[in-house]
Structures are given as structure tokens and as C-alpha cells.
Design a protein around this motif. Structure first.
Motif, PDB file in Angstrom:
ATOM      1  N   MET A  60       0.841  -1.169   0.000  1.00  0.00           N
ATOM      2  CA  MET A  60       0.000   0.000   0.000  1.00  0.00           C
ATOM      3  C   MET A  60       0.889   1.236   0.000  1.00  0.00           C
ATOM      4  N   ARG A  61       0.515   2.202  -0.774  1.00  0.00           N
ATOM      5  CA  ARG A  61       1.267   3.447  -0.887  1.00  0.00           C
ATOM      6  C   ARG A  61       0.487   4.590  -0.243  1.00  0.00           C
ATOM      7  N   LYS A  62       1.178   5.713  -0.091  1.00  0.00           N
ATOM      8  CA  LYS A  62       0.554   6.893   0.493  1.00  0.00           C
ATOM      9  C   LYS A  62      -0.688   7.301  -0.303  1.00  0.00           C
ATOM     10  N   SER A  63      -0.617   7.212  -1.601  1.00  0.00           N
ATOM     11  CA  SER A  63      -1.766   7.581  -2.442  1.00  0.00           C
ATOM     12  C   SER A  63      -2.953   6.645  -2.204  1.00  0.00           C
ATOM     13  N   ASP A  64      -2.671   5.368  -1.916  1.00  0.00           N
ATOM     14  CA  ASP A  64      -3.745   4.419  -1.605  1.00  0.00           C
ATOM     15  C   ASP A  64      -4.428   4.785  -0.285  1.00  0.00           C
ATOM     16  N   ILE A  65      -3.634   5.194   0.696  1.00  0.00           N
ATOM     17  CA  ILE A  65      -4.196   5.610   1.975  1.00  0.00           C
ATOM     18  C   ILE A  65      -5.078   6.842   1.782  1.00  0.00           C
ATOM     19  N   SER A  66      -4.588   7.813   1.017  1.00  0.00           N
ATOM     20  CA  SER A  66      -5.370   9.027   0.740  1.00  0.00           C
ATOM     21  C   SER A  66      -6.680   8.687   0.047  1.00  0.00           C
ATOM     22  N   ARG A  67      -6.608   7.790  -0.904  1.00  0.00           N
ATOM     23  CA  ARG A  67      -7.813   7.395  -1.647  1.00  0.00           C
ATOM     24  C   ARG A  67      -8.836   6.754  -0.711  1.00  0.00           C
ATOM     25  N   ARG A  68      -8.371   5.897   0.193  1.00  0.00           N
ATOM     26  CA  ARG A  68      -9.289   5.251   1.136  1.00  0.00           C
ATOM     27  C   ARG A  68      -9.891   6.255   2.110  1.00  0.00           C
ATOM     28  N   ILE A  69      -9.083   7.212   2.549  1.00  0.00           N
ATOM     29  CA  ILE A  69      -9.616   8.264   3.428  1.00  0.00           C
ATOM     30  C   ILE A  69     -10.692   9.048   2.695  1.00  0.00           C
ATOM     31  N   ALA A  70     -10.432   9.397   1.455  1.00  0.00           N
ATOM     32  CA  ALA A  70     -11.418  10.146   0.660  1.00  0.00           C
ATOM     33  C   ALA A  70     -12.701   9.342   0.497  1.00  0.00           C
ATOM     34  N   ASP A  71     -12.573   8.065   0.223  1.00  0.00           N
ATOM     35  CA  ASP A  71     -13.750   7.206   0.029  1.00  0.00           C
ATOM     36  C   ASP A  71     -14.573   7.076   1.318  1.00  0.00           C
ATOM     37  N   GLN A  72     -13.890   6.935   2.458  1.00  0.00           N
ATOM     38  CA  GLN A  72     -14.590   6.683   3.721  1.00  0.00           C
ATOM     39  C   GLN A  72     -15.128   7.941   4.387  1.00  0.00           C
ATOM     40  N   THR A  73     -14.559   9.106   4.062  1.00  0.00           N
ATOM     41  CA  THR A  73     -14.987  10.333   4.730  1.00  0.00           C
ATOM     42  C   THR A  73     -15.800  11.261   3.844  1.00  0.00           C
ATOM     43  N   GLY A  74     -15.728  11.037   2.543  1.00  0.00           N
ATOM     44  CA  GLY A  74     -16.398  11.949   1.627  1.00  0.00           C
ATOM     45  C   GLY A  74     -15.550  13.162   1.294  1.00  0.00           C
ATOM     46  N   LYS A  82     -12.695  15.335  -0.597  1.00  0.00           N
ATOM     47  CA  LYS A  82     -12.134  15.304  -1.949  1.00  0.00           C
ATOM     48  C   LYS A  82     -10.725  14.736  -1.843  1.00  0.00           C
ATOM     49  N   GLN A  83     -10.241  14.173  -2.942  1.00  0.00           N
ATOM     50  CA  GLN A  83      -8.927  13.531  -2.951  1.00  0.00           C
ATOM     51  C   GLN A  83      -7.824  14.493  -2.501  1.00  0.00           C
ATOM     52  N   ILE A  84      -7.878  15.732  -2.936  1.00  0.00           N
ATOM     53  CA  ILE A  84      -6.849  16.712  -2.565  1.00  0.00           C
ATOM     54  C   ILE A  84      -6.855  16.948  -1.051  1.00  0.00           C
ATOM     55  N   LYS A  85      -8.028  17.036  -0.466  1.00  0.00           N
ATOM     56  CA  LYS A  85      -8.142  17.234   0.986  1.00  0.00           C
ATOM     57  C   LYS A  85      -7.587  16.019   1.730  1.00  0.00           C
ATOM     58  N   ALA A  86      -7.897  14.820   1.257  1.00  0.00           N
ATOM     59  CA  ALA A  86      -7.381  13.598   1.887  1.00  0.00           C
ATOM     60  C   ALA A  86      -5.857  13.541   1.778  1.00  0.00           C
ATOM     61  N   ASP A  87      -5.317  13.957   0.625  1.00  0.00           N
ATOM     62  CA  ASP A  87      -3.853  14.010   0.472  1.00  0.00           C
ATOM     63  C   ASP A  87      -3.250  14.954   1.502  1.00  0.00           C
ATOM     64  N   ASP A  88      -3.887  16.113   1.694  1.00  0.00           N
ATOM     65  CA  ASP A  88      -3.405  17.093   2.676  1.00  0.00           C
ATOM     66  C   ASP A  88      -3.438  16.509   4.090  1.00  0.00           C
ATOM     67  N   VAL A  89      -4.499  15.784   4.423  1.00  0.00           N
ATOM     68  CA  VAL A  89      -4.625  15.180   5.755  1.00  0.00           C
ATOM     69  C   VAL A  89      -3.474  14.205   5.996  1.00  0.00           C
ATOM     70  N   VAL A  90      -3.211  13.345   5.034  1.00  0.00           N
ATOM     71  CA  VAL A  90      -2.118  12.365   5.176  1.00  0.00           C
ATOM     72  C   VAL A  90      -0.782  13.091   5.304  1.00  0.00           C
ATOM     73  N   ASP A  91      -0.562  14.125   4.482  1.00  0.00           N
ATOM     74  CA  ASP A  91       0.699  14.880   4.542  1.00  0.00           C
ATOM     75  C   ASP A  91       0.890  15.538   5.905  1.00  0.00           C
ATOM     76  N   VAL A  92      -0.171  16.123   6.458  1.00  0.00           N
ATOM     77  CA  VAL A  92      -0.072  16.783   7.763  1.00  0.00           C
ATOM     78  C   VAL A  92       0.250  15.768   8.853  1.00  0.00           C
ATOM     79  N   ILE A  93      -0.408  14.638   8.835  1.00  0.00           N
ATOM     80  CA  ILE A  93      -0.151  13.600   9.841  1.00  0.00           C
ATOM     81  C   ILE A  93       1.302  13.135   9.772  1.00  0.00           C
ATOM     82  N   LEU A  94       1.786  12.842   8.573  1.00  0.00           N
ATOM     83  CA  LEU A  94       3.161  12.365   8.426  1.00  0.00           C
ATOM     84  C   LEU A  94       4.166  13.444   8.811  1.00  0.00           C
TER      85      LEU A  94
END
Length: 100
Positions: free
Chosen positions: A1-15, A17-29
């Protein structure tokens, strides 16, 4: 699993947008990296703990030539999984083994 896969799953489960999910993962890391760079531990309950350990300088060998080489002192990050994390992985391995 890659970072982009994690972002995609966050976007799918929370509603999100993909860009927002990418930002969330980046902030956490980024927060994890900054905390570890200060020498502090990162404890994620039910997941695990990231800790910084200092390794002393030591003598080693160049694997190609066999000549002695100095290995510099450095910091490393260790991950110690929490019990629920270990149990989930062990249960997965047991299920996979029983299928065979």
C-alpha cells in the motif's frame, strides 16, 4: 500500500475530496516526522509507538572489498506495534495459513 492508496481510502470513507485527503495524510506524516526529530516518541493507541534510538559508531566491513570501514553514529526510528495491531496481523496470518 502506498501513500496515495491511503489518501484514496480516506477520501472514500470520509467523503473528502482527494486533494483534501492528500493534505490530511501529509499533515499527519509531517507531524510524526517533526515530533521524532525533536527526540520525542509518537504513541498511537491501539496501533503502536514510534521511537528514536541512537546507534553508536562502530567498526564494520565494506561488503565488496572486505576492508574495515567506520560506520558513523546515527539515529534510527523503531516501531513497536500495539497489541491490537499485532493481534490483527497474527489473525490475518492464521487465516492465510489455514486456507493453504
Amino acid at each position: 500500500m502506498r501513500k496515495s492508496d491511503i489518501s484514496r481510502r480516506i477520501a472514500d470513507q470520509t467523503g473528502f475530496k482527494q486533494i483534501k485527503a492528500d493534505d490530511v495524510v501529509d499533515v499527519i506524516l509531517q507531524e510524526i516526522k517533526q515530533t521524532l526529530s525533536r527526540g520525542e516518541s509518537v504513541i498511537l493507541r491501539r496501533f503502536g509507538t514510534f521511537e528514536v534510538y541512537a546507534k553508536n559508531a562502530r567498526d564494520g566491513r565494506n561488503p565488496k572489498t572486505g576492508e574495515p570501514a567506520e560506520i558513523a553514529a546515527r539515529n534510527i526510528v523503531r516501531f513497536k506495534p500495539g497489541k491490537p495491531f499485532k493481534d490483527a496481523v497474527n489473525n490475518l496470518l492464521l487465516v492465510e495459513t489455514n486456507k493453504s
